[in-house]
Motif scaffolding. Structure first.
Motif, PDB file in Angstrom:
ATOM      1  N   GLY A 172      -4.205   9.373   5.177  1.00 33.70           N
ATOM      2  CA  GLY A 172      -5.487   8.953   4.604  1.00 33.70           C
ATOM      3  C   GLY A 172      -5.472   8.955   3.089  1.00 33.70           C
ATOM      4  N   GLN A 173      -4.831   9.953   2.486  1.00 30.11           N
ATOM      5  CA  GLN A 173      -4.740  10.010   1.030  1.00 30.11           C
ATOM      6  C   GLN A 173      -3.914   8.845   0.487  1.00 30.11           C
ATOM      7  OE1 GLN A 173      -3.095  13.858   0.170  1.00 30.11           O
ATOM      8  NE2 GLN A 173      -4.789  14.969   1.164  1.00 30.11           N
ATOM      9  N   LEU A 174      -2.776   8.573   1.113  1.00 31.47           N
ATOM     10  CA  LEU A 174      -1.923   7.476   0.650  1.00 31.47           C
ATOM     11  C   LEU A 174      -2.604   6.121   0.857  1.00 31.47           C
ATOM     12  CD1 LEU A 174       1.516   8.693   2.039  1.00 31.47           C
ATOM     13  CD2 LEU A 174       0.719   8.790  -0.315  1.00 31.47           C
ATOM     14  N   LYS A 175      -3.336   5.982   1.932  1.00 32.89           N
ATOM     15  CA  LYS A 175      -4.040   4.720   2.184  1.00 32.89           C
ATOM     16  C   LYS A 175      -5.089   4.460   1.119  1.00 32.89           C
ATOM     17  CE  LYS A 175      -6.434   2.170   5.821  1.00 32.89           C
ATOM     18  NZ  LYS A 175      -6.948   2.224   7.227  1.00 32.89           N
ATOM     19  N   ARG A 176      -5.790   5.508   0.682  1.00 33.48           N
ATOM     20  CA  ARG A 176      -6.773   5.342  -0.389  1.00 33.48           C
ATOM     21  C   ARG A 176      -6.104   4.957  -1.706  1.00 33.48           C
ATOM     22  NH1 ARG A 176      -9.199   9.785   2.311  1.00 33.48           N
ATOM     23  NH2 ARG A 176      -8.106  11.254   0.954  1.00 33.48           N
ATOM     24  N   ILE A 177      -4.910   5.505  -1.957  1.00 34.14           N
ATOM     25  CA  ILE A 177      -4.197   5.163  -3.192  1.00 34.14           C
ATOM     26  C   ILE A 177      -3.736   3.710  -3.168  1.00 34.14           C
ATOM     27  CG2 ILE A 177      -2.125   5.643  -4.556  1.00 34.14           C
ATOM     28  CD1 ILE A 177      -2.354   8.555  -3.727  1.00 34.14           C
ATOM     29  N   VAL A 178      -3.193   3.286  -2.028  1.00 39.21           N
ATOM     30  CA  VAL A 178      -2.692   1.910  -1.921  1.00 39.21           C
ATOM     31  C   VAL A 178      -3.823   0.901  -2.024  1.00 39.21           C
ATOM     32  CG1 VAL A 178      -1.535   0.262  -0.394  1.00 39.21           C
ATOM     33  CG2 VAL A 178      -0.666   2.588  -0.596  1.00 39.21           C
ATOM     34  N   CYS A 179      -4.965   1.200  -1.418  1.00 42.92           N
ATOM     35  CA  CYS A 179      -6.085   0.253  -1.391  1.00 42.92           C
ATOM     36  C   CYS A 179      -7.022   0.396  -2.581  1.00 42.92           C
ATOM     37  CB  CYS A 179      -6.880   0.440  -0.093  1.00 42.92           C
ATOM     38  SG  CYS A 179      -5.913   0.172   1.417  1.00 42.92           S
ATOM     39  N   ASP A 180      -6.740   1.297  -3.483  1.00 44.31           N
ATOM     40  CA  ASP A 180      -7.602   1.501  -4.647  1.00 44.31           C
ATOM     41  C   ASP A 180      -7.369   0.383  -5.655  1.00 44.31           C
ATOM     42  OD1 ASP A 180      -9.276   2.440  -6.586  1.00 44.31           O
ATOM     43  OD2 ASP A 180      -7.927   4.023  -7.282  1.00 44.31           O
ATOM     44  N   ARG A 181      -8.395  -0.402  -5.932  1.00 38.56           N
ATOM     45  CA  ARG A 181      -8.304  -1.510  -6.892  1.00 38.56           C
ATOM     46  C   ARG A 181      -9.315  -1.341  -8.022  1.00 38.56           C
ATOM     47  NH1 ARG A 181      -3.453  -3.664  -6.546  1.00 38.56           N
ATOM     48  NH2 ARG A 181      -2.820  -3.710  -4.355  1.00 38.56           N
ATOM     49  N   SER A 182      -9.682  -0.124  -8.295  1.00 40.15           N
ATOM     50  CA  SER A 182     -10.674   0.118  -9.347  1.00 40.15           C
ATOM     51  C   SER A 182     -10.089  -0.015 -10.743  1.00 40.15           C
ATOM     52  CB  SER A 182     -11.274   1.521  -9.181  1.00 40.15           C
ATOM     53  OG  SER A 182     -10.268   2.518  -9.257  1.00 40.15           O
ATOM     54  N   GLU A 183      -8.771   0.104 -10.872  1.00 41.64           N
ATOM     55  CA  GLU A 183      -8.127  -0.012 -12.171  1.00 41.64           C
ATOM     56  C   GLU A 183      -7.101  -1.127 -12.131  1.00 41.64           C
ATOM     57  OE1 GLU A 183      -6.580   3.662 -13.507  1.00 41.64           O
ATOM     58  OE2 GLU A 183      -8.335   4.843 -12.929  1.00 41.64           O
ATOM     59  N   LYS A 184      -6.638  -1.503 -13.302  1.00 37.69           N
ATOM     60  CA  LYS A 184      -5.665  -2.577 -13.393  1.00 37.69           C
ATOM     61  C   LYS A 184      -4.310  -2.098 -12.886  1.00 37.69           C
ATOM     62  CE  LYS A 184      -7.882  -4.831 -17.333  1.00 37.69           C
ATOM     63  NZ  LYS A 184      -7.708  -5.306 -18.712  1.00 37.69           N
ATOM     64  N   ASP A 185      -3.525  -3.057 -12.390  1.00 35.55           N
ATOM     65  CA  ASP A 185      -2.200  -2.730 -11.878  1.00 35.55           C
ATOM     66  C   ASP A 185      -1.192  -2.670 -13.018  1.00 35.55           C
ATOM     67  OD1 ASP A 185      -2.538  -4.642  -8.812  1.00 35.55           O
ATOM     68  OD2 ASP A 185      -3.195  -2.642  -9.356  1.00 35.55           O
ATOM     69  N   GLU A 186      -1.246  -1.642 -13.776  1.00 33.63           N
ATOM     70  CA  GLU A 186      -0.288  -1.477 -14.847  1.00 33.63           C
ATOM     71  C   GLU A 186      -0.130   0.000 -15.154  1.00 33.63           C
ATOM     72  OE1 GLU A 186      -1.951  -3.726 -17.998  1.00 33.63           O
ATOM     73  OE2 GLU A 186      -3.495  -2.258 -18.486  1.00 33.63           O
ATOM     74  N   GLY A 187       1.035   0.319 -15.683  1.00 31.29           N
ATOM     75  CA  GLY A 187       1.281   1.690 -16.068  1.00 31.29           C
ATOM     76  C   GLY A 187       1.480   2.613 -14.885  1.00 31.29           C
ATOM     77  N   ALA A 188       1.021   3.856 -15.086  1.00 31.84           N
ATOM     78  CA  ALA A 188       1.238   4.895 -14.077  1.00 31.84           C
ATOM     79  C   ALA A 188       0.515   4.593 -12.775  1.00 31.84           C
ATOM     80  CB  ALA A 188       0.787   6.246 -14.627  1.00 31.84           C
ATOM     81  N   LYS A 189      -0.639   3.924 -12.835  1.00 29.06           N
ATOM     82  CA  LYS A 189      -1.398   3.622 -11.623  1.00 29.06           C
ATOM     83  C   LYS A 189      -0.623   2.689 -10.700  1.00 29.06           C
ATOM     84  CE  LYS A 189      -5.241   4.285  -9.370  1.00 29.06           C
ATOM     85  NZ  LYS A 189      -5.650   5.633  -8.954  1.00 29.06           N
TER      86      LYS A 189
END
Length: 294
Positions: A172-189
């Motif tokens: 569940g934690q990993l799924k939330r990380i993969v589906c999180d689109r609140s920030e831009k896809d760059e850097g550490a995120k």
């Protein structure tokens, strides 16, 4: 006769599961996307290495011991790591997201082997109890041995249910990380998302779609095809595909101002071509054994 037939069958299933888990881990970790396993070996060395991995899986050796070389390597993408010398001894510190993630990664591949291992322990326990009930000789040693086997059965049950609980929480934690689109896809995120997707691929063998949040089963063929599409590389050797072997043109034009107190220094337009060596259309280099899919 029942024990003589049933117990070897259970042990055989344990061996099959160990080979299955070892084959998946070998294929993924030997791919160019990870590169943790070197497979360009003589066939005898390959059999010895793969056989060692099967035995480590069969006896449930923890990953922190099995992958100690990878874990202590200083090149990390996002995993916290530190090394220092204390009182003449070199020490290493490896960080994990939380206790649940450490437990799941440390017991990777045991979710299938624990039930069969538990079944084999139950068979041995029933056999010992039967021997103690029907024989007068050596009854006390058999009862004592049965108590130790009972404790092992209880421990395996506890470990299995705990592993299932921790796996659900980490997924569940990993799924939330993969589906999180609140920030831009760059850097550490972005690296964190990629690492979470790889973690799901390796331990759950599924691919999570960030848009629909649905998980689809992942086979070796689908895994290498995904790597080939995402990175535009050959699925067999990892070399860039033909779409990446192009001429890159850099144009420098106009004038470059030096400072406010100086006049502009006119620089004539310069046109450069970076020639990439032409490679054959078909892969002729050594192929990664993990990527050879029939």
């Amino acid at each position: 006769y029942v024990f003589a037939v049933f117990w070897p069958v259970v042990v055989f299933f344990n061996l099959v599961i160990a080979i299955y888990e070892a084959q998946w881990e070998w294929a993924v970790k030997s791919s160019y996307s990870m590169g943790d396993v070197i497979t360009e070996l003589h066939w005898s060395d390959w059999c010895l290495s793969f056989g060692s991995l099967v035995l480590l899986k069969f006896f449930f050796v923890e990953n922190i011991i099995k992958d100690v070389v990878v874990g202590l390597h200083p090149w990390k993408s996002i995993q916290p790591y530190a090394a220092f010398v204390l009182e003449g001894a070199r020490c290493h510190i490896i960080g994990y997201k939380n206790k649940q993630a450490f437990f799941v990664e440390n017991c990777a591949g045991q979710q299938l082997g624990l039930p069969t291992q538990l079944l084999s322990k139950l068979v041995i326990l029933v056999f010992k109890v039967w021997m103690a009930a029907w024989t007068r000789e050596n009854r006390l040693p058999l009862i004592t041995s049965s108590l130790s086997t009972t404790a092992s059965v209880v421990w395996l049950c506890f470990k299995f249910f705990k592993l299932q609980q921790e796996r659900r929480a980490v997924y569940g934690q990993l799924k939330r990380i993969v589906c999180d689109r609140s920030e831009k896809d760059e850097g550490a995120k972005k690296k964190e998302r990629e690492h979470a997707q790889k973690f799901v691929n390796l331990h759950w063998r599924v691919e999570i779609d960030p848009k629909t949040e649905r998980a689809t089963s992942l086979t070796q063929k689908k895994y290498f095809e995904k790597c080939q599409v995402n990175e535009d590389r050959c699925a067999e050797c990892g070399r860039p595909s033909l779409s990446n072997r192009v001429l890159t043109e850099l144009s420098i034009s106009d004038s470059v101002p030096l400072s406010d107190s100086q006049e502009e220094c006119p620089i004539p337009p310069v046109r450069m071509q970076i020639l990439v060596p032409e490679l054959p259309t078909e892969c002729e280099g050594p192929k990664l054994p993990g990527a050879v899919i029939e």
